[in-house]
Design an enzyme around this catalytic site. Structure first.
Site, PDB file in Angstrom:
ATOM      1  N   SER A 109       0.724  -1.099   0.083  1.00 35.98           N
ATOM      2  CA  SER A 109       0.059   0.016  -0.061  1.00 35.98           C
ATOM      3  C   SER A 109       1.115   1.148   0.066  1.00 35.98           C
ATOM      4  O   SER A 109       2.100   1.035   0.362  1.00 35.98           O
ATOM      5  CB  SER A 109      -1.048  -0.096   1.173  1.00 35.98           C
ATOM      6  OG  SER A 109      -1.273   1.105   1.424  1.00 35.98           O
ATOM      7  N   SER A 110       0.571   2.334  -0.383  1.00 39.27           N
ATOM      8  CA  SER A 110       1.126   3.518  -0.536  1.00 39.27           C
ATOM      9  C   SER A 110       1.315   4.161   0.917  1.00 39.27           C
ATOM     10  O   SER A 110       2.269   4.967   1.083  1.00 39.27           O
ATOM     11  CB  SER A 110       0.402   4.644  -1.271  1.00 39.27           C
ATOM     12  OG  SER A 110      -1.006   4.875  -0.759  1.00 39.27           O
ATOM     13  N   CYS A 111       0.810   3.636   1.996  1.00 36.34           N
ATOM     14  CA  CYS A 111       0.963   4.007   3.346  1.00 36.34           C
ATOM     15  C   CYS A 111       2.392   3.685   3.575  1.00 36.34           C
ATOM     16  O   CYS A 111       2.726   3.875   4.866  1.00 36.34           O
ATOM     17  CB  CYS A 111      -0.112   3.708   4.290  1.00 36.34           C
ATOM     18  SG  CYS A 111      -0.230   1.949   4.551  1.00 36.34           S
ATOM     19  N   TYR A 138      -0.214  -1.039  10.493  1.00 34.68           N
ATOM     20  CA  TYR A 138      -0.520  -1.389   9.348  1.00 34.68           C
ATOM     21  C   TYR A 138       0.587  -1.273   8.264  1.00 34.68           C
ATOM     22  O   TYR A 138       0.947  -2.332   7.508  1.00 34.68           O
ATOM     23  CB  TYR A 138      -1.988  -0.952   8.507  1.00 34.68           C
ATOM     24  CG  TYR A 138      -2.323  -1.420   7.238  1.00 34.68           C
ATOM     25  CD1 TYR A 138      -3.205  -2.433   7.276  1.00 34.68           C
ATOM     26  CD2 TYR A 138      -2.204  -0.361   6.210  1.00 34.68           C
ATOM     27  CE1 TYR A 138      -3.540  -2.991   5.902  1.00 34.68           C
ATOM     28  CE2 TYR A 138      -2.447  -0.632   4.976  1.00 34.68           C
ATOM     29  CZ  TYR A 138      -3.166  -2.006   4.581  1.00 34.68           C
ATOM     30  OH  TYR A 138      -3.615  -2.306   3.516  1.00 34.68           O
ATOM     31  N   LYS A 142       3.142  -4.027   6.163  1.00 36.23           N
ATOM     32  CA  LYS A 142       3.213  -4.059   4.723  1.00 36.23           C
ATOM     33  C   LYS A 142       4.695  -4.242   4.317  1.00 36.23           C
ATOM     34  O   LYS A 142       5.167  -4.981   3.437  1.00 36.23           O
ATOM     35  CB  LYS A 142       2.331  -3.129   4.167  1.00 36.23           C
ATOM     36  CG  LYS A 142       0.996  -3.128   4.045  1.00 36.23           C
ATOM     37  CD  LYS A 142       0.420  -4.406   3.389  1.00 36.23           C
ATOM     38  CE  LYS A 142      -0.900  -4.453   3.355  1.00 36.23           C
ATOM     39  NZ  LYS A 142      -1.423  -5.616   2.638  1.00 36.23           N
ATOM     40  N   HIS A 185     -13.258   3.898   2.940  1.00 36.74           N
ATOM     41  CA  HIS A 185     -12.239   4.809   2.316  1.00 36.74           C
ATOM     42  C   HIS A 185     -13.155   5.771   1.726  1.00 36.74           C
ATOM     43  O   HIS A 185     -14.510   5.746   1.621  1.00 36.74           O
ATOM     44  CB  HIS A 185     -11.553   4.255   1.270  1.00 36.74           C
ATOM     45  CG  HIS A 185     -10.243   3.136   1.854  1.00 36.74           C
ATOM     46  ND1 HIS A 185     -10.157   1.798   1.430  1.00 36.74           N
ATOM     47  CD2 HIS A 185      -9.413   3.427   2.898  1.00 36.74           C
ATOM     48  CE1 HIS A 185      -9.248   1.181   2.274  1.00 36.74           C
ATOM     49  NE2 HIS A 185      -8.875   2.093   2.932  1.00 36.74           N
TER      50      HIS A 185
END
Ligand SMILES: NC(=O)c1ccc[n+]([C@@H]2O[C@H](COP(=O)([O-])OP(=O)(O)OC[C@H]3O[C@@H](n4cnc5c(N)ncnc54)[C@H](OP(=O)(O)O)[C@@H]3O)[C@@H](O)[C@H]2O)c1
Length: 324
Positions: A109-111, A138, A142, A185
């Site tokens: 994920s971009s996070c 989270y 990842k 989201h």
């Protein structure tokens, strides 16, 4: 050459179901696709996962199973988010390795990128700064997923031909999304709110913040096409565009929009004709979150579905969930 047996973990989720659609559209036979629901196989159960791999002997794995949620869910259940995601990844990646799987695609994920990362965010921004605190557990899981893949590659490429790859999607939306009023989201949440306002003939919808932050969105079938594309790239090509300790690839639409623009687009797709009001007393979040997808574009993939086109399909999908 033997026929591929492809395990899509999380095949009932938004991304997993789109990957199955994409594989079928490519002419892969349904009998080659292996799936298990969460109820049939809890991926946090190490023994059950090892038994499943030993019985089914998949040759490829798409890792689209994860515990996913918005800010509220991440803040309320941080232990669940880090524990379940780490455990699922460790179990699946290790069981894949122990049962001879050479090709695996991990979805991150971009996070994973630092909260103050330079925009657009490049792959080499990983581990260069502090993460956004609201979803740090989270994001740490990842990042561990990427590093698991890289470590198995580095240790076992020569002896076992292991080739585990990672893709980092931007914000996704489309069929199969989660429209939960609190745990969803931004796009699915606004689809629900505009729809409910339309049905109630409400004069206006209020949105948190100024509407000026910029975000990037990608239609989920574009993400599925990107996932299959990366999985099918020859190893020499993947290796040429990555490095052993920085092997992940960003997947974004390439264009970002303001929250105000996406809200207007959703109102149009839904047919809400009232006012959109922005509550500037509420927090905005980061001013911009935009991925640099040039590595993915250089590998021959581009997003195809525009925002208005994708939102129209997403709204039809939301309506279908209401009558289920
Ligand atoms: N959605 C986005 O905007 C977005 C953006 C970037 C990256 N991603 C990544 O894409 C991947 C898929 O996301 P998604 O949006 O498709 O999520 P999703 O719709 O929630 O799907 C996840 C799937 O994983 C399954 N699952 C979760 N825990 C499991 C477990 N312990 N055992 C077995 N199955 C389990 C879920 O089953 P249940 O529902 O039955 O629990 C669900 O079918 C994730 O890795 C996510 O980080 C998503």
């Amino acid at each position: 050459m033997s026929v591929a047996r492809i395990y899509v973990a999380g095949h009932r989720g938004m991304v997993g179901s789109a990957i199955v659609r994409q594989l079928l559209a490519q002419g892969i036979d349904q009998s080659q696709i292996v799936t298990r629901t969460h109820a049939e196989l809890d991926l946090t159960n190490q023994l059950a996962v090892q038994l499943f791999f030993a019985q089914e002997k998949p040759t490829q794995v798409y890792m689209a199973a994860a515990k996913v949620g918005g800010i509220h869910a991440n803040n309320t259940y941080p232990a669940d988010f880090i524990y379940e995601n780490l455990t699922v990844q460790v179990n699946v990646i290790d069981a894949a390795f122990k049962n001879g799987v050479k090709k695996l695609l991990f979805l991150g994920s971009s996070c994973i990128y630092p909260r103050m990362a330079h925009q657009p965010m490049r792959e080499d921004a990983l581990l260069t700064g502090t993460l956004e605190p609201t979803n740090e557990p989270y994001a740490i899981a990842k990042i561990a997923g990427i590093k698991l893949c890289e470590s198995y590659n580095r240790q076992y490429v020569q002896s076992h031909g292991v080739d585990y790859r990672s893709v980092m999607p931007t914000n996704l939306y489309g069929p199969g999304d989660n429209y939960h009023p609190e745990n969803s989201h931004v796009i699915p949440a606004l689809i629900r709110r505009f729809h409910e306002a339309k049905v109630a003939n409400a004069p206006s919808v209020a949105i948190w913040g100024t509407g000026t932050p910029r975000r990037e969105f990608l239609y989920v079938d574009d993400m599925a096409a990107a996932s299959v594309h990366v999985m099918q790239l020859p190893k020499a090509v993947y290796d040429q565009h990555t490095s052993p300790m920085q092997s992940h690839i960003n997947v974004g639409s390439g264009a970002d929009v303001t929250i105000a623009e996406v809200a207007q687009a959703i109102a149009k797709a839904v047919g809400f004709k009232g006012q959109i009001e922005f509550d500037a007393t509420k927090p905005d979040g980061a001013p911009r979150k935009w991925m640099d997808s040039s590595r993915m574009n250089a590998l021959g993939w581009q997003a195809k579905v525009g925002l208005y086109q994708g939102l129209a399909v997403a709204y039809q999908n939301f309506l279908a969930t209401l009558i289920l």
